[in-house]
Design a protein around this motif. Structure first.
Motif, mmCIF file in Angstrom:
data_model
loop_
_atom_site.group_PDB
_atom_site.id
_atom_site.type_symbol
_atom_site.label_atom_id
_atom_site.label_comp_id
_atom_site.label_asym_id
_atom_site.label_seq_id
_atom_site.Cartn_x
_atom_site.Cartn_y
_atom_site.Cartn_z
ATOM 1 N N PHE A 126 -38.032 -7.612 26.385
ATOM 2 C CA PHE A 126 -38.867 -6.822 25.480
ATOM 3 C C PHE A 126 -40.338 -7.199 25.654
ATOM 4 N N ALA A 127 -40.626 -8.501 25.713
ATOM 5 C CA ALA A 127 -42.011 -8.956 25.876
ATOM 6 C C ALA A 127 -42.612 -8.416 27.173
ATOM 7 N N ASP A 128 -41.851 -8.495 28.261
ATOM 8 C CA ASP A 128 -42.351 -8.009 29.549
ATOM 9 C C ASP A 128 -42.519 -6.492 29.549
ATOM 10 N N ASP A 129 -41.548 -5.782 28.961
ATOM 11 C CA ASP A 129 -41.648 -4.312 28.882
ATOM 12 C C ASP A 129 -42.834 -3.889 28.011
ATOM 13 N N LEU A 130 -43.071 -4.635 26.927
ATOM 14 C CA LEU A 130 -44.197 -4.311 26.052
ATOM 15 C C LEU A 130 -45.517 -4.544 26.797
ATOM 16 N N MET A 131 -45.578 -5.603 27.575
ATOM 17 C CA MET A 131 -46.772 -5.866 28.377
ATOM 18 C C MET A 131 -47.037 -4.700 29.331
ATOM 19 N N LEU A 132 -45.998 -4.208 29.963
ATOM 20 C CA LEU A 132 -46.143 -3.075 30.878
ATOM 21 C C LEU A 132 -46.649 -1.840 30.125
ATOM 22 N N ALA A 133 -46.071 -1.548 28.962
ATOM 23 C CA ALA A 133 -46.507 -0.398 28.165
ATOM 24 C C ALA A 133 -47.953 -0.574 27.690
ATOM 25 N N ALA A 134 -48.318 -1.801 27.303
ATOM 26 C CA ALA A 134 -49.681 -2.068 26.843
ATOM 27 C C ALA A 134 -50.686 -1.918 27.984
ATOM 28 N N MET A 135 -50.311 -2.360 29.177
ATOM 29 C CA MET A 135 -51.210 -2.187 30.326
ATOM 30 C C MET A 135 -51.360 -0.711 30.678
ATOM 31 N N ASN A 136 -50.289 0.054 30.524
ATOM 32 C CA ASN A 136 -50.361 1.497 30.752
ATOM 33 C C ASN A 136 -51.330 2.134 29.755
ATOM 34 N N ALA A 137 -51.216 1.744 28.478
ATOM 35 C CA ALA A 137 -52.106 2.286 27.442
ATOM 36 C C ALA A 137 -53.562 1.907 27.702
ATOM 37 N N ALA A 138 -53.773 0.749 28.325
ATOM 38 C CA ALA A 138 -55.132 0.296 28.632
ATOM 39 C C ALA A 138 -55.634 0.856 29.967
ATOM 40 N N ARG A 139 -54.808 1.683 30.596
ATOM 41 C CA ARG A 139 -55.145 2.339 31.862
ATOM 42 C C ARG A 139 -55.417 1.356 33.006
ATOM 43 N N VAL A 140 -54.630 0.284 33.025
ATOM 44 C CA VAL A 140 -54.692 -0.644 34.149
ATOM 45 C C VAL A 140 -54.153 0.107 35.368
ATOM 46 N N ALA A 141 -54.781 -0.102 36.501
ATOM 47 C CA ALA A 141 -54.347 0.585 37.736
ATOM 48 C C ALA A 141 -52.854 0.369 37.954
ATOM 49 N N LEU A 142 -52.189 1.421 38.393
ATOM 50 C CA LEU A 142 -50.733 1.400 38.562
ATOM 51 C C LEU A 142 -50.262 0.229 39.429
ATOM 52 N N TRP A 143 -50.896 0.012 40.574
ATOM 53 C CA TRP A 143 -50.473 -1.072 41.467
ATOM 54 C C TRP A 143 -50.632 -2.424 40.796
ATOM 55 N N ARG A 144 -51.709 -2.582 40.005
ATOM 56 C CA ARG A 144 -51.978 -3.875 39.369
ATOM 57 C C ARG A 144 -50.985 -4.139 38.241
ATOM 58 N N ARG A 145 -50.695 -3.118 37.417
ATOM 59 C CA ARG A 145 -49.749 -3.363 36.317
ATOM 60 C C ARG A 145 -48.354 -3.658 36.840
ATOM 61 N N TRP A 146 -47.957 -3.009 37.930
ATOM 62 C CA TRP A 146 -46.640 -3.300 38.494
ATOM 63 C C TRP A 146 -46.611 -4.662 39.166
ATOM 64 N N ALA A 147 -47.720 -5.087 39.749
ATOM 65 C CA ALA A 147 -47.794 -6.434 40.336
ATOM 66 C C ALA A 147 -47.692 -7.493 39.235
ATOM 67 N N ILE A 148 -48.390 -7.271 38.119
ATOM 68 C CA ILE A 148 -48.326 -8.212 36.996
ATOM 69 C C ILE A 148 -46.917 -8.233 36.422
ATOM 70 N N PHE A 149 -46.341 -7.058 36.219
ATOM 71 C CA PHE A 149 -44.992 -6.971 35.659
ATOM 72 C C PHE A 149 -43.977 -7.669 36.573
ATOM 73 N N ALA A 150 -44.069 -7.429 37.873
ATOM 74 C CA ALA A 150 -43.142 -8.062 38.815
ATOM 75 C C ALA A 150 -43.286 -9.584 38.775
ATOM 76 N N ALA A 151 -44.524 -10.071 38.692
ATOM 77 C CA ALA A 151 -44.747 -11.517 38.614
ATOM 78 C C ALA A 151 -44.130 -12.092 37.342
ATOM 79 N N LEU A 152 -44.253 -11.365 36.241
ATOM 80 C CA LEU A 152 -43.638 -11.820 34.982
ATOM 81 C C LEU A 152 -42.126 -11.909 35.110
#
Length: 188
Positions: A126-152
């Motif tokens: 849940f924490a990791d999924d919420l981070m991904l959703a929050a980065m999407n809402a903040a308009r973090v670049a797609l490649w960067r949010r997926w890189a952060i999510f994968a690292a998590l």
């Protein structure tokens, strides 16, 4: 000496009761961070750098279109975005993902403040999924949010399961209050 605590003043359960699909996310309040002259140390020995200075609220919407508020309590010690030095040229400690990282930091330790609850894989997810959703809402670049999510997902497990003492400070402590200048009078 700065007062430190192993939990927030008001303990709460920020996790959903069962599996949750996050369909939307919003930032409800401003994030207030404090940097003290002498930053307290984190559990890993690095400077904490910052303290969440006020209650910080975000909300997430589930598959039934119900919004759920999530409150990060004041006093949380944070190192901002936890990124190994080697990778900080790709993802720095600050950026449009910062607010998401603060909420994520809280969700990675909040299980310790719930009586009878241990480190659950579903809560980490849940924490990791919420981070991904929050980065999407903040308009973090797609490649960067997926890189952060994968690292998590790959490297976050050990940090999530590690019990941590002294995760919070009292933001009303005189040593903190003495370092914050008073707000100027409101303009009319």
């Amino acid at each position: 000496m700065l007062k430190r605590y192993d939990g927030p003043a008001a303990r709460q359960n920020p996790y959903p009761d069962g599996p949750a699909k996050i369909t939307d996310f919003r930032y409800d309040t401003a994030l207030v961070l404090l940097r003290l002259r002498d930053a307290p140390r984190m559990r890993n020995g690095e400077d904490a750098d910052y303290i969440v200075g006020r209650t910080y609220q975000v909300s997430w919407r589930d598959a039934d279109q119900v919004w759920h508020p999530l409150v990060t309590p004041p006093g949380l010690l944070t190192d901002l975005t936890s990124v190994p030095r080697l990778f900080r040229f790709l993802v720095g400690r600050v950026g449009p993902w910062l607010e998401a990282a603060i909420v994520h930091d809280y969700l990675y330790i909040a299980w310790q403040d719930i009586d009878g609850r241990g480190a659950r894989d579903a809560d980490r997810r849940f924490a990791d999924d919420l981070m991904l959703a929050a980065m999407n809402a903040a308009r973090v670049a797609l490649w960067r949010r997926w890189a952060i999510f994968a690292a998590l997902r790959v490297f976050g497990g050990a940090g999530y399961r590690r019990r941590s003492r002294q995760r919070f400070v009292d933001v009303t402590d005189a040593q903190i209050m003495d370092q914050i200048p008073p707000l100027p009078p409101a303009r009319r």
